[in-house]
Motif scaffolding. Structure first.
Motif, PDB file in Angstrom:
ATOM      1  N   THR A  52      -1.793   1.767 -10.483  1.00 49.21           N
ATOM      2  CA  THR A  52      -1.806   0.670 -10.390  1.00 49.21           C
ATOM      3  C   THR A  52      -1.916  -0.214 -11.747  1.00 49.21           C
ATOM      4  N   LEU A  53      -2.745   0.233 -12.615  1.00 46.29           N
ATOM      5  CA  LEU A  53      -2.951  -0.475 -13.745  1.00 46.29           C
ATOM      6  C   LEU A  53      -1.689  -0.206 -14.653  1.00 46.29           C
ATOM      7  N   HIS A  54      -0.966   0.933 -14.595  1.00 45.17           N
ATOM      8  CA  HIS A  54       0.414   1.054 -15.264  1.00 45.17           C
ATOM      9  C   HIS A  54       1.261  -0.039 -14.726  1.00 45.17           C
ATOM     10  N   TRP A  55       1.384   0.046 -13.351  1.00 44.34           N
ATOM     11  CA  TRP A  55       2.302  -1.040 -12.859  1.00 44.34           C
ATOM     12  C   TRP A  55       2.060  -2.764 -13.236  1.00 44.34           C
ATOM     13  N   ALA A  56       0.628  -2.787 -13.171  1.00 40.85           N
ATOM     14  CA  ALA A  56       0.253  -4.249 -13.667  1.00 40.85           C
ATOM     15  C   ALA A  56       0.306  -4.489 -15.160  1.00 40.85           C
ATOM     16  N   THR A  57       0.358  -3.393 -15.943  1.00 44.07           N
ATOM     17  CA  THR A  57       0.359  -3.583 -17.379  1.00 44.07           C
ATOM     18  C   THR A  57       1.690  -3.839 -17.833  1.00 44.07           C
ATOM     19  N   ASP A  73       0.711 -11.958 -24.222  1.00 45.17           N
ATOM     20  CA  ASP A  73      -0.212 -11.142 -24.280  1.00 45.17           C
ATOM     21  C   ASP A  73       0.694  -9.633 -24.349  1.00 45.17           C
ATOM     22  N   ALA A  74       1.210  -9.629 -25.291  1.00 47.22           N
ATOM     23  CA  ALA A  74       2.039  -8.355 -25.614  1.00 47.22           C
ATOM     24  C   ALA A  74       2.881  -7.984 -24.575  1.00 47.22           C
ATOM     25  N   SER A  75       3.949  -9.037 -24.419  1.00 39.63           N
ATOM     26  CA  SER A  75       4.831  -8.749 -23.417  1.00 39.63           C
ATOM     27  C   SER A  75       5.950  -7.849 -24.133  1.00 39.63           C
ATOM     28  N   GLY A  76       6.745  -6.980 -23.467  1.00 39.34           N
ATOM     29  CA  GLY A  76       7.705  -6.161 -24.055  1.00 39.34           C
ATOM     30  C   GLY A  76       8.559  -6.845 -25.225  1.00 39.34           C
ATOM     31  N   GLY A 122      -7.726  -6.826 -19.904  1.00 39.77           N
ATOM     32  CA  GLY A 122      -6.252  -6.584 -19.439  1.00 39.77           C
ATOM     33  C   GLY A 122      -5.241  -6.869 -20.717  1.00 39.77           C
ATOM     34  N   LYS A 123      -5.617  -8.043 -21.659  1.00 44.42           N
ATOM     35  CA  LYS A 123      -4.589  -8.056 -22.693  1.00 44.42           C
ATOM     36  C   LYS A 123      -4.757  -7.100 -23.546  1.00 44.42           C
ATOM     37  N   ALA A 124      -5.889  -6.392 -23.919  1.00 45.59           N
ATOM     38  CA  ALA A 124      -6.075  -5.524 -24.926  1.00 45.59           C
ATOM     39  C   ALA A 124      -5.317  -4.092 -24.335  1.00 45.59           C
ATOM     40  N   LEU A 125      -5.441  -3.867 -22.994  1.00 43.76           N
ATOM     41  CA  LEU A 125      -4.773  -2.611 -22.451  1.00 43.76           C
ATOM     42  C   LEU A 125      -3.288  -2.920 -22.607  1.00 43.76           C
ATOM     43  N   ARG A 126      -2.949  -3.936 -22.216  1.00 42.46           N
ATOM     44  CA  ARG A 126      -1.344  -4.248 -22.418  1.00 42.46           C
ATOM     45  C   ARG A 126      -0.668  -4.223 -23.600  1.00 42.46           C
TER      46      ARG A 126
END
Length: 214
Positions: A140-145, A198-201, A155-159
Motif C-alpha cells: 500500500t505504501l509503495h503504491w501511494a509513494t 514532494d519528490a515526484s518522479g 510521507g514526503k520524506a518516504l517518497r
C-alpha cells in the motif's frame, strides 16, 4: 511485459486487492485462533509485531539482493526484468505497483504452510498474521509513494527516499516502507534536492539530469 495474454493479465493488479483480500483473511484467521484457543491475546501482542519486523527484513533483503540481482546470463537478466527491471523502466505504471496474486498467493501459502508444519500455533499463527500485515502495509505504501501526493512530513520524506532510489541512486535506498533499514544497513543515499510536489518522479529526473550536466 509478456507476449502471453494470460501472463500479461496476471501481472497486473488493482492496488486495493491486497488490502481487500489479505486483511479480512488474516483478521478472520487470528479471530479463529483466539476463539478456538489456538493462540492467546498475550501471544498475539508479542508475535504480531515480530512478524511485522520479519517482513521489514524480508522486504529489504528481497529488494536489495533479489530484485536488483541481474546475474550474468540471459535467463537471470530476464528474471530480473520481470521481477523488478520493468518497474524501474516504467515506475508510473499504476497496474504494476503492487505484487500480483500469482506471486503473493503461492508465497504466502508456502510461508503459512511451513509455519503450520513447525507447529506451535500459539506463536506461529499471530507471527504469520504479522508477516502478512507487514506485506500489505508495504504494498500500500509503495503504491501511494508512486501514485499519491504526500501530505505529511513523513510521507514526503518516504517518497523522496524512494524516488531517489529510482532516479538518482538505484544502488542505494532499498528500504521502501521503513527508511531506517537503510540507515541500519548502511545503504542510505541522498534524496533529490528538488522535492517540489514532494519528490515526484519528474522532479527527481530533472535533478538527476542537472547533476549529470554539472
Amino acid at each position: 511485459m509478456f507476449e502471453n495474454a494470460f501472463m500479461e493479465a496476471a501481472s497486473k493488479l488493482h492496488p486495493a486487492v491486497p488490502v481487500l483480500l489479505y486483511v479480512p483473511l488474516t483478521v478472520g484467521l487470528l479471530g479463529w485462533g483466539l476463539y478456538r484457543g489456538r493462540t492467546t491475546v498475550g501471544m498475539s501482542v508479542l508475535f504480531v509485531p515480530l512478524g511485522l519486523l520479519t517482513w521489514i527484513l524480508m522486504e529489504y533483503c528481497t529488494h536489495r539482493f533479489f530484485f536488483h540481482w541481474e546475474g550474468k546470463g540471459p535467463l537471470t537478466r530476464r528474471v530480473h526484468e520481470i521481477a523488478h527491471g520493468y518497474h524501474h523502466k516504467y515506475p508510473d505504471d499504476a497496474q504494476r505497483l503492487v505484487m500480483p496474486l500469482i506471486v503473493t498467493v503461492p508465497l504466502s501459502s508456502l510461508i503459512g504452510g511451513l509455519l503450520w508444519w513447525v507447529g506451535h500455533p500459539a506463536q506461529t499463527l499471530p507471527y504469520f498474521v504479522g508477516i502478512v500485515w507487514g506485506y500489505v502495509a508495504y504494498d500500500t505504501l509503495h503504491w501511494a509513494t508512486h501514485h499519491r501526493t504526500p501530505r505529511t512530513a513523513w510521507g514526503k520524506a518516504l517518497r523522496a527516499h524512494h524516488m531517489a532510489h529510482h532516479f538518482a541512486t538505484p544502488d542505494r535506498n532499498f528500504a521502501i516502507s521503513n527508511r531506517w533499514m537503510d540507515t541500519l544497513m548502511g545503504s542510505g543515499g541522498r534524496a533529490p534536492r528538488r522535492s517540489g510536489k514532494d519528490a515526484s518522479g519528474e522532479d527527481a529526473r530533472t535533478q538527476t539530469r542537472s547533476d549529470v550536466k554539472a
